[in-house]
Design a protein around this motif. Structure first.
Motif, short mmCIF file in Angstrom:
data_model
loop_
_atom_site.label_atom_id
_atom_site.label_comp_id
_atom_site.label_asym_id
_atom_site.label_seq_id
_atom_site.Cartn_x
_atom_site.Cartn_y
_atom_site.Cartn_z
N ARG A 1 25.52 -78.01 -66.61
CA ARG A 1 26.46 -78.69 -67.60
C ARG A 1 25.69 -79.30 -68.62
N VAL B 1 26.23 -78.49 -72.47
CA VAL B 1 26.42 -79.51 -73.55
C VAL B 1 25.41 -79.49 -74.39
N ILE C 1 25.97 -77.25 -77.70
CA ILE C 1 26.88 -77.69 -78.77
C ILE C 1 26.17 -78.10 -80.21
N CYS D 1 22.74 -67.87 -70.06
CA CYS D 1 22.97 -66.49 -69.79
C CYS D 1 22.60 -66.09 -68.22
N PHE E 1 25.02 -64.94 -65.17
CA PHE E 1 24.73 -63.67 -64.49
C PHE E 1 24.71 -64.13 -63.00
N MET F 1 27.96 -64.44 -61.41
CA MET F 1 28.76 -63.38 -61.18
C MET F 1 27.98 -62.49 -60.16
N ALA G 1 13.93 -61.33 -71.43
CA ALA G 1 14.67 -61.82 -72.63
C ALA G 1 14.05 -63.20 -73.23
N TRP H 1 24.38 -61.13 -90.43
CA TRP H 1 25.93 -61.45 -90.73
C TRP H 1 26.50 -61.14 -92.28
N ARG I 1 34.71 -65.47 -68.15
CA ARG I 1 33.77 -64.74 -67.54
C ARG I 1 33.35 -63.61 -68.41
N GLY J 1 29.75 -62.68 -70.04
CA GLY J 1 29.03 -61.41 -69.50
C GLY J 1 28.76 -60.53 -70.64
N ALA K 1 26.43 -62.07 -73.32
CA ALA K 1 25.00 -62.44 -72.69
C ALA K 1 24.46 -60.85 -72.61
N ALA K 2 25.14 -59.88 -72.39
CA ALA K 2 24.48 -58.56 -72.23
C ALA K 2 24.06 -58.14 -73.42
N PHE L 1 23.03 -60.12 -76.05
CA PHE L 1 21.94 -60.85 -76.54
C PHE L 1 20.64 -60.48 -75.62
N TYR L 2 20.79 -60.20 -74.52
CA TYR L 2 19.75 -59.69 -73.39
C TYR L 2 19.36 -58.08 -74.15
N ILE M 1 32.81 -58.76 -82.52
CA ILE M 1 31.72 -59.51 -81.93
C ILE M 1 32.02 -61.02 -82.05
N ALA M 2 32.67 -61.47 -83.24
CA ALA M 2 32.87 -63.08 -83.23
C ALA M 2 33.98 -63.49 -82.27
N PHE N 1 32.64 -64.56 -78.83
CA PHE N 1 31.73 -65.71 -78.75
C PHE N 1 32.54 -67.09 -79.07
N HIS O 1 34.59 -67.88 -75.94
CA HIS O 1 33.59 -68.31 -74.92
C HIS O 1 33.02 -70.03 -75.30
N ILE P 1 33.99 -75.57 -73.88
CA ILE P 1 34.03 -76.96 -74.32
C ILE P 1 35.38 -77.44 -73.39
N LEU Q 1 33.84 -78.15 -69.98
CA LEU Q 1 33.42 -79.47 -69.93
C LEU Q 1 34.17 -80.68 -69.96
#
Lengths: 173, 164
Positions: free
Chosen positions: A79, A83, A86, A113, A117, A120, A149, A171, B64, B68, B71-72, B74-75, B115-116, B119, B122, B127, B130
């Protein structure tokens, strides 16, 4: 109902005395631990699934030893990391490229990440499904991939324009 | 054959079968292995396919899934950058940006939204998680309120990002 202290690696939380009594009342040498029996009730009998010598073989999954590093501390860390992302993303978006922001992103995002993972893997690729060795192999592969990574992010931040600049440039290309 | 009093006291079994087995252990070994294999092939009751679609578990699964996916990606980018030169497929920011610049605008906007959106979804759902961890909005009503807020915010912000 005296509860004897069992020196067992299994996590013993005191379940209903009635369940414990019922399990103890059944034959002691040939007690069967079925798939759907309450884990805690079964643990309170002092026997593990490995003690079953009848029709059902030992269950592949073993209840892990209680460990705060994998329990509440892991939860706190997860957590805290989430946090922290942000203000990190906010700073990156508002301020633009900065060595500190980019370095932190290059560390915090891969670890976030990895935790995702790992969850999962725990849920879908557990020892009961892929075997104890399969689960260990996948876990260590994930760790290796995360290290790669992290290294890639470090290299990019050090020798290229940095993560924030990349997102900005790509972008708006 | 069981009509005589003597015969009735005897257990009726076909000739040649062993009623009492002397080797218990081999019989148990023989019966256990195929049973274990069969347990692995047991059918599962339907679960995801029959449960009523609800915002609760749809959004949880999507959280989830988007995590995933992002993250995939990004990796893949980070590891590709680290190991690319080894296999001759090295790239850097400049080459990536120049390739993107050649793509038509409509495709770029569509790709940027695709793509956005995972993101932003998630992010906002994170938030929401949280907020739940502070024990707020932990009611059915709260879950639905925050759920709709996340859906709205993520769509709007994804559209905004796609149009940059």
């Amino acid at each position: 109902m005296a509860l004897r202290l069992v020196a067992s690696p299994l996590a013993i939380s005191r379940s209903s005395p009635r369940i414990v009594a019922a399990l103890r009342a059944s034959s002691s040498t040939h007690s069967r631990v079925y798939f759907h029996a309450s884990r805690n009730a079964a643990a309170a009998t002092g026997k593990t699934a490995a003690d079953v010598t009848e029709v059902y073989k030992a269950v592949a999954y073993r209840q892990p030893t209680p460990n705060q590093l994998h329990g509440s501390y892991h939860w706190d860390f997860e957590r805290l990391l989430s946090v922290s992302m942000i203000p990190l993303f906010a700073a990156s978006a508002m301020q633009g490229a900065h060595p500190i922001t980019d370095s932190l992103l290059g560390v915090v995002v891969p670890i976030h990440c990895h935790i995702g993972f790992d969850a999962m893997v725990t849920d879908y690729l557990h020892p009961g499904k892929v075997g104890v060795f399969g689960n260990k192999a996948i876990t260590w592969t994930l760790r290796g991939v995360t290290v790669l990574a992290l290294y890639g992010c470090y290299q990019f931040n050090a020798t290229d324009i940095g993560l924030t600049e990349l997102v900005k440039k790509a972008w708006t290309a | 054959m069981a009509k005589t009093a003597f015969a009735k006291t005897r257990f009726m079994a076909p000739v040649g079968t062993r009623i009492l087995s002397t080797s218990q252990s081999t019989q148990k070994e023989v019966t256990v292995a195929p049973l274990i294999e069969q347990r692995k092939n047991r059918p599962l009751s339907p679960h995801l396919t029959i449960y009523q679609p609800q915002i609760t578990w749809y959004m949880s699964g999507f959280h989830r899934f988007t995590g995933g996916a992002v993250a995939a990606g990004f990796y893949a980018g980070a590891i590709g950058y680290a190991l690319g030169p080894m296999v001759g497929l090295g790239f850097d920011a400049a080459s990536v940006t120049s390739v993107i610049a050649t793509v038509p605008v409509a495709a770029k906007v569509a790709a940027k939204f695709i793509i956005a959106y995972p993101f932003t979804f998630h992010c906002f759902n994170g938030i929401r998680h949280l907020i739940w961890d502070t024990t707020r909005f932990m009611t059915i009503k709260g879950v639905y309120q925050t759920g709709y807020a996340v859906l709205g915010l993520s769509t709007v912000s994804a559209v905004a990002l796609a149009l940059i």
